[in-house]
Design a protein around this motif. Structure first.
Motif, short mmCIF file in Angstrom:
data_model
loop_
_atom_site.label_atom_id
_atom_site.label_comp_id
_atom_site.label_asym_id
_atom_site.label_seq_id
_atom_site.Cartn_x
_atom_site.Cartn_y
_atom_site.Cartn_z
N GLY A 200 39.84 41.28 43.55
CA GLY A 200 39.40 42.27 42.56
C GLY A 200 39.07 41.60 41.25
O GLY A 200 39.41 42.08 40.16
N ASN B 286 36.07 40.90 39.93
CA ASN B 286 34.75 41.13 39.30
C ASN B 286 34.84 41.92 38.01
O ASN B 286 33.92 41.89 37.20
CB ASN B 286 33.80 41.83 40.29
CG ASN B 286 34.38 43.12 40.83
OD1 ASN B 286 35.42 43.09 41.49
ND2 ASN B 286 33.74 44.24 40.55
N LEU C 274 41.44 43.45 35.01
CA LEU C 274 42.49 42.44 34.84
C LEU C 274 42.23 41.21 35.70
O LEU C 274 42.54 40.09 35.29
CB LEU C 274 43.84 43.06 35.21
CG LEU C 274 44.26 44.25 34.32
CD1 LEU C 274 45.51 44.94 34.88
CD2 LEU C 274 44.53 43.78 32.89
N ARG D 260 34.68 42.97 46.68
CA ARG D 260 33.99 43.72 47.75
C ARG D 260 32.50 43.81 47.48
O ARG D 260 31.73 44.11 48.38
CB ARG D 260 34.61 45.09 47.94
CG ARG D 260 34.38 46.04 46.81
CD ARG D 260 34.87 47.42 47.15
NE ARG D 260 35.11 48.16 45.94
CZ ARG D 260 35.43 49.43 45.91
NH1 ARG D 260 35.57 50.08 47.03
NH2 ARG D 260 35.64 50.02 44.77
N ASP E 52 36.64 43.33 51.65
CA ASP E 52 36.78 44.77 51.42
C ASP E 52 38.13 45.19 52.00
O ASP E 52 38.33 45.20 53.22
CB ASP E 52 35.64 45.53 52.10
CG ASP E 52 35.75 47.03 51.85
OD1 ASP E 52 36.75 47.47 51.24
OD2 ASP E 52 34.83 47.76 52.26
N LEU E 53 39.03 45.56 51.11
CA LEU E 53 40.39 45.90 51.54
C LEU E 53 40.47 47.26 52.23
O LEU E 53 41.55 47.66 52.66
CB LEU E 53 41.35 45.85 50.34
CG LEU E 53 41.66 44.43 49.88
CD1 LEU E 53 42.11 44.41 48.43
CD2 LEU E 53 42.73 43.79 50.74
N ASN F 73 45.42 41.43 43.31
CA ASN F 73 45.23 42.33 42.17
C ASN F 73 44.40 43.56 42.53
O ASN F 73 44.57 44.63 41.94
CB ASN F 73 44.53 41.49 41.08
CG ASN F 73 43.83 42.32 40.04
OD1 ASN F 73 44.45 42.85 39.13
ND2 ASN F 73 42.51 42.47 40.17
N VAL G 201 51.53 45.08 40.49
CA VAL G 201 52.06 46.43 40.73
C VAL G 201 51.96 47.23 39.43
O VAL G 201 51.05 46.99 38.63
CB VAL G 201 53.49 46.36 41.34
CG1 VAL G 201 53.44 45.76 42.73
CG2 VAL G 201 54.46 45.62 40.44
N TYR H 39 48.32 57.38 43.44
CA TYR H 39 48.33 56.00 42.92
C TYR H 39 49.77 55.52 42.63
O TYR H 39 50.17 54.45 43.12
CB TYR H 39 47.41 55.90 41.70
CG TYR H 39 47.51 54.57 40.98
CD1 TYR H 39 46.99 53.41 41.54
CD2 TYR H 39 48.14 54.48 39.74
CE1 TYR H 39 47.10 52.19 40.89
CE2 TYR H 39 48.24 53.26 39.09
CZ TYR H 39 47.72 52.12 39.67
OH TYR H 39 47.85 50.91 39.02
N LYS I 129 51.87 52.38 44.51
CA LYS I 129 52.51 51.25 43.81
C LYS I 129 54.01 51.17 44.17
O LYS I 129 54.57 50.08 44.26
CB LYS I 129 52.28 51.36 42.30
CG LYS I 129 50.82 51.09 41.91
CD LYS I 129 50.45 49.62 42.10
CE LYS I 129 49.01 49.36 42.38
NZ LYS I 129 48.64 47.95 42.50
N GLY J 270 51.37 46.58 32.31
CA GLY J 270 51.37 47.60 31.26
C GLY J 270 50.06 48.38 31.33
O GLY J 270 49.17 48.08 32.13
N CYS K 222 46.51 49.16 30.44
CA CYS K 222 45.45 48.29 29.89
C CYS K 222 44.09 48.94 30.07
O CYS K 222 43.88 49.68 31.03
CB CYS K 222 45.40 46.97 30.65
SG CYS K 222 46.97 46.16 30.86
N SER L 204 40.54 49.04 31.48
CA SER L 204 39.89 48.48 32.66
C SER L 204 39.10 49.61 33.30
O SER L 204 39.02 50.69 32.74
CB SER L 204 40.92 47.93 33.66
OG SER L 204 41.56 49.01 34.32
N GLN L 205 38.57 49.34 34.49
CA GLN L 205 37.81 50.39 35.19
C GLN L 205 38.74 51.34 35.95
O GLN L 205 38.28 52.36 36.47
CB GLN L 205 36.86 49.75 36.20
CG GLN L 205 35.86 48.79 35.61
CD GLN L 205 34.80 49.50 34.80
OE1 GLN L 205 34.26 50.51 35.24
NE2 GLN L 205 34.54 49.02 33.61
N LEU L 206 40.03 50.99 36.04
CA LEU L 206 40.96 51.82 36.81
C LEU L 206 41.08 53.21 36.19
O LEU L 206 41.08 53.34 34.98
CB LEU L 206 42.33 51.14 36.83
CG LEU L 206 43.29 51.61 37.92
CD1 LEU L 206 42.89 51.03 39.28
CD2 LEU L 206 44.71 51.24 37.59
N ARG M 173 38.93 55.55 36.52
CA ARG M 173 37.62 56.08 36.10
C ARG M 173 37.47 57.54 36.53
O ARG M 173 36.70 58.27 35.95
CB ARG M 173 36.46 55.20 36.59
CG ARG M 173 36.51 54.84 38.06
CD ARG M 173 35.65 53.64 38.41
NE ARG M 173 36.49 52.48 38.77
CZ ARG M 173 36.09 51.41 39.41
NH1 ARG M 173 34.84 51.25 39.71
NH2 ARG M 173 36.92 50.43 39.72
#
Ligand SMILES: NC(=O)c1ccc[n+]([C@@H]2O[C@H](COP(=O)([O-])OP(=O)(O)OC[C@H]3O[C@@H](n4cnc5c(N)ncnc54)[C@H](OP(=O)(O)O)[C@@H]3O)[C@@H](O)[C@H]2O)c1
Length: 321
Positions: free
Chosen positions: A28, A30, A33, A54, A82-83, A108, A162, A197, A201, A228, A230, A232-234, A236
């Motif tokens: 991950g 690209n 994090l 991916r 690709d997971l 990650n 995690v 989600y 985790k 922590g 942060c 990112s694209q997570l 979205r």
């Protein structure tokens, strides 16, 4: 340390340990994090950094960005994984097995979604964040162990990314009396996707603890890091509330990524440990993870995971020792 204190007052230290001569894999890588952690590792002198992505085009763009910002080219390689697919993870793992050394790995890649979809017969978040993340770990463990044998001065590291939100998981979702918990969580009628989600985790934390208990830390150091909150694209797909929380509280992606680099910088003392803010902090694991009930769920999960993965690659669980 509490979540708000960490977010407002703690800045994980800027990584300085040398990666000279090392081969490192970051999944991950690209965006987010993973990208920033890979950038640090290239800056710190790694010889070879495999960006497991991916989307190869996005990976090539990340590679170019890292090369421009660090002034180091010929280090990064973009490899597709690709997971959400067993075939892709197996092919990637088999490709990794061909490389002459592997010093450190940061697992990650993950997703956070509220949309229920199947991937390989399980809800997609469970497949990507849990089942295939563990499958990949098991596929690459022999390469890490072999590096320890070949280069005794190296202590290979396997770090899982995690999150503190493992503590927010609704553990009543574990249906008592059922031993196929991952299957039960993949019921489209019953799945609580709002909490999926955090649940993924929690499952990851429990399984990594079990894996670390089975693998000798003197061979491969296995730990898990909480970066922590942060940018990112997570998330979205998350709602406005989450976006506001991010604006107020989130660390920059670069600052958060330092914790990933600290994860692969630990010695034996890090084995099996949960890190937060770049520090060892097992006491920050949720009360559930530390409870007897948590231990029982961990055992059931491990048995179920073993059954699934043995079906995907017979004999794979032998790598977990
Ligand atoms: N950001 C936070 O606040 C925070 C907090 C705690 C923990 N974490 C953890 O940090 C890690 C990185 O997240 P992030 O915040 O950097 O999120 P991100 O910006 O969304 O990055 C996630 C990465 O995972 C990749 N990925 C998603 N599904 C994949 C799949 N099926 N196969 C391969 N790669 C896949 C994404 O690829 P695409 O770009 O192709 O989607 C992307 O490269 C995750 O494990 C996350 O749980 C994040």
């Amino acid at each position: 340390m509490g979540f708000f204190y960490s977010q407002f007052f703690v800045r994980p230290t800027y990584p300085t340990r040398s990666f000279q001569g090392e081969t490192v894999l970051v999944t991950g890588a690209n965006v987010g994090l993973g990208l920033e952690a890979a950038r640090h590792i290239v800056r710190l002198g790694a010889s070879r950094v495999i960006l497991g992505v991916r989307n190869v085009e996005a990976g090539e763009a990340a590679k170019m960005e890292i090369e421009t910002s660090t002034g180091r080219s010929g280090v990064c390689e973009v490899w597709k994984v690709d997971l959400a697919s067993y075939t892709s993870v197996l092919a990637f793992g088999d490709r990794i097995a061909q490389i002459p050394r592997l010093d450190a790995v940061i697992l990650n890649a993950a997703l956070a979604t509220r949309t229920f979809e199947f991937a390989e017969g399980y809800e997609r978040t469970i497949t990507v964040n849990v089942i295939n993340t563990l499958l990949l770990a098991l596929l690459i463990l022999p390469s890490l162990k072999a590096t320890r044998q070949k280069v005794p001065s190296v202590h290979p590291c396997l770090t899982f990314v995690v999150s503190e939100v493992h503590a927010w998981a609704d553990t009543t979702e574990f249906e008592s009396g059922r031993s196929d918990l991952l299957k039960a969580l993949s019921d489209p009628i019953k799945a609580k996707m709002r909490g999926r989600y955090p649940m993924s985790k929690l499952l990851e934390v429990l399984l990594v603890q079990e894996l670390a208990g089975r693998v000798r830390g003197s061979e491969v150091m296995i730990d898990m890091v909480n970066p922590g909150l942060c940018h990112s694209q997570l998330g979205r797909e998350a709602g406005v509330g989450f976006m506001i929380m991010k604006i107020v509280l989130a660390r920059s992606t670069e600052v958060g990524s330092r914790t990933l680099v600290h994860g692969v910088s630990m010695g034996l003392e890090g084995h099996g440990v949960y890190m937060t803010d770049g520090q060892l902090e097992n006491t920050a694991l949720s009360p559930f993870v530390r409870s007897k009930e948590g231990g029982e769920v961990r055992e059931k999960l491990w048995d179920e995971l073993s059954m699934i993965l043995e079906g995907v690659r017979p004999g794979i669980m032998e790598n977990a020792q």
